[in-house]
Design an enzyme around this catalytic site. Structure first.
Site, short mmCIF file in Angstrom:
data_model
loop_
_atom_site.label_atom_id
_atom_site.label_comp_id
_atom_site.label_asym_id
_atom_site.label_seq_id
_atom_site.Cartn_x
_atom_site.Cartn_y
_atom_site.Cartn_z
N HIS A 156 0.80 -1.25 -0.06
CA HIS A 156 -0.07 -0.01 -0.05
C HIS A 156 1.04 1.30 0.05
O HIS A 156 0.52 2.14 0.33
CB HIS A 156 -0.88 0.11 1.28
CG HIS A 156 -1.57 -1.21 1.33
ND1 HIS A 156 -2.79 -1.72 0.92
CD2 HIS A 156 -1.36 -2.36 2.14
CE1 HIS A 156 -3.31 -2.87 1.26
NE2 HIS A 156 -2.44 -3.32 2.03
N SER A 277 15.81 20.66 -16.88
CA SER A 277 14.51 21.63 -17.17
C SER A 277 14.97 22.81 -17.80
O SER A 277 16.08 23.37 -17.63
CB SER A 277 14.08 21.83 -15.84
OG SER A 277 13.19 22.93 -15.76
N LYS A 283 16.81 21.12 -11.69
CA LYS A 283 16.04 19.82 -11.90
C LYS A 283 17.03 18.75 -12.52
O LYS A 283 17.56 19.09 -13.40
CB LYS A 283 14.83 20.14 -12.91
CG LYS A 283 13.81 21.02 -12.13
CD LYS A 283 13.07 20.12 -10.96
CE LYS A 283 12.55 18.74 -11.34
NZ LYS A 283 11.14 19.40 -12.25
N GLU A 290 9.77 7.94 -17.06
CA GLU A 290 8.66 8.31 -17.42
C GLU A 290 8.06 7.87 -18.82
O GLU A 290 6.70 7.53 -18.76
CB GLU A 290 8.51 9.86 -17.24
CG GLU A 290 8.63 10.37 -15.80
CD GLU A 290 9.16 11.85 -15.95
OE1 GLU A 290 8.68 12.46 -14.67
OE2 GLU A 290 9.72 12.37 -16.55
#
Ligand code: ARG
Length: 462
Positions: A156, A277, A283, A290
């Site tokens: 979970h 970024s 970043k 992804e």
């Protein structure tokens, strides 16, 4: 010559028809397999006495020329070339004259395209298997190198029990082994030659589909010509295998994404395998992971799209079936790129073992061990669960350390304190297939044996 059906038709096809129906831009990818299929068919025609030996050799030589022209870029396509099969046959006829015009005897593009696609899929799935094995090699190497490092295992998405990092990595490795097994199964089932089924019903000519199947290296030959030209189960199965493989990669990708957040801090990504970024200077983004997650959507889409195309399609060939190729090509390209990128990403990332251990050594991670320690002393598990659970609750509510509460507990006491020591809990996972050092050592042996078996199985047919 114009279209393949120019005899029956007055005038040429409409521009819109050609624009809408051509498949050459994508099925050119089947060229090598089309040549292979055509060579076998020509030899079959000669065996049947339909082509003389001289004609056979002329057509085979023309096919060699087509191969060379396609290879060196000198092949000239014509506007009437509807698909790769049309292009090859047209050029063979230009090169070999009347003998070339016999190439399509007893054959339809319907059995031809099914043959080409089976040859293609059989080969390409083996390429995918090879890439999965390379990825498993990375997982295996990293698992071996991880030694006794451990991190929290989650259920979970809540910390549950500590597990060895090697155990976690191998969990993904085993899923990939099942993917390999599924791809082998798909290859085995698709290894049937449809050539000789003709348009749908076979032929009046003395052709021998079984001999052509053997010539092409297929393990078997079709039993039913209608099925042979209509069956695209093998494409649907391949798309399922690739979609599930993508799903597996996406689950690992999701963990890489989470682990590389500041919040987790379990994983550092190599510069070469992450992106920056355009606006935020600090970043470092896990774009490979992804896109692996994102592109799995299209792998699933390719599968569901083809199933929708096949649904309720009457026998035998319908042009709808031309829609089988683009999803297959796309899924193959997508998965191969994803496997390559994910292999590099995983091989080059740094595990932050201290952060993993710190998170796993939170005293509550040992809660199950405390309960099981009571069980070993004869307390029924349900009672021990309640005893430890109430200590955890008090620790949280009253801000007292679990260690102090355990020490003061009449049931547990100082003897149980060692269970809260760093790294102790994971060592107590001793059962077969479990997350501790002992079973994981055995698991690593089993995994590397399976990896070696996968490699020799692949070598045996490629
Ligand atoms: N380009 C077609 C396909 O990919 C080849 C078969 C065409 N057959 C036909 N009867 N029009 O399916």
């Amino acid at each position: 010559m114009g279209t393949l059906w120019h005899g029956r038709f007055e005038g040429g096809p409409a521009e819109e028809l050609m624009a809408f129906t051509v498949s050459l831009p994508f099925d050119i990818r089947l060229a090598a397999d089309d040549l292979t299929g055509s060579r076998a068919h020509v030899r079959g025609l000669a065996r049947a006495g339909i082509l003389s030996e001289g004609e056979r050799d002329d057509v085979l030589a023309a096919l060699d020329t087509v191969e060379r022209e396609l290879g060196d870029g000198t092949f000239v396509f014509q506007p009437s070339d509807e698909d790769v099969h049309t292009s090859v046959e047209r050029r063979v006829t230009e090169l070999a004259g009347p003998a070339g015009a016999k190439l399509h005897t007893g054959r339809s593009r319907n059995d031809q395209v099914a043959t080409d696609l089976r040859l293609f899929t059989k080969r390409e799935l083996a390429v995918v298997i090879g890439r999965i094995i390379q990825f498993q090699d990375v997982l295996h190497e990293r698992a071996v190198a991880a030694g006794d490092a451990y991190l929290p295992g989650y259920t979970h998405m809540q910390r549950a029990q500590p597990v060895l990092l090697a155990h976690h990595l191998l969990a993904h490795g085993w899923a990939l082994s099942r993917d390999i097994d599924r791809l082998h199964d798909t290859r085995r089932r698709l290894d049937v030659s449809p050539l000789g089924a003709g348009a749908l019903a076979g032929s009046s000519l003395p052709l021998d589909p079984a001999a052509t199947a053997a010539d092409l290296g297929f393990a078997g030959v079709f039993d039913n010509s209608l099925d042979a030209v209509s069956d695209r189960d093998f494409v649907a199965e391949a798309l399922f295998d690739l979609a599930l493989l993508g799903v597996h990669l996406s689950r690992l990708a999701e963990e890489i994404i989470l682990w590389s957040t500041d919040e987790f801090g379990f994983l550092g990504l190599a510069d070469a395998y992450s992106t920056g970024s355009s606006m935020l200077p600090q970043k470092k983004n896990p774009d490979i992971a992804e896109l692996t997650r994102g592109k799995t959507g299209r792998l699933i889409g390719n599968l569901t799209g083809l199933l929708a195309t096949l649904k309720a399609l009457p026998l035998a060939y319908n042009r709808d079936l031309q829609e089988d190729k683009e999803p297959l090509f796309d899924s193959l390209d997508t998965i191969l790129l994803a496997l390559g990128a994910m292999s590099g990403l995983l091989a080059s990332s740094t595990f932050h073992l201290d952060a993993m251990a710190l998170a796993a050594d939170a005293p509550t991670s040992a809660a199950t061990d405390l309960a099981e320690w009571l069980v070993a002393g004869g307390t029924p598990f349900r009672d021990s669960h309640a005893i430890v659970g109430s200590l955890v609750r008090r620790s949280l509510d009253e801000g007292i350390s679990l260690r102090d509460l355990v020490e003061a507990s009449p049931e547990l006491g100082p003897d149980a304190l060692f269970l809260l020591d760093k790294g102790v809990a994971v060592g107590r996972r001793t059962t077969r297939g479990g997350a501790g050092p002992k079973p994981v050592a055995g698991q690593l042996v089993a995994f590397s044996a399976q990896l070696a078996a996968s490699k020799s199985r692949l070598e045996a047919f490629s």
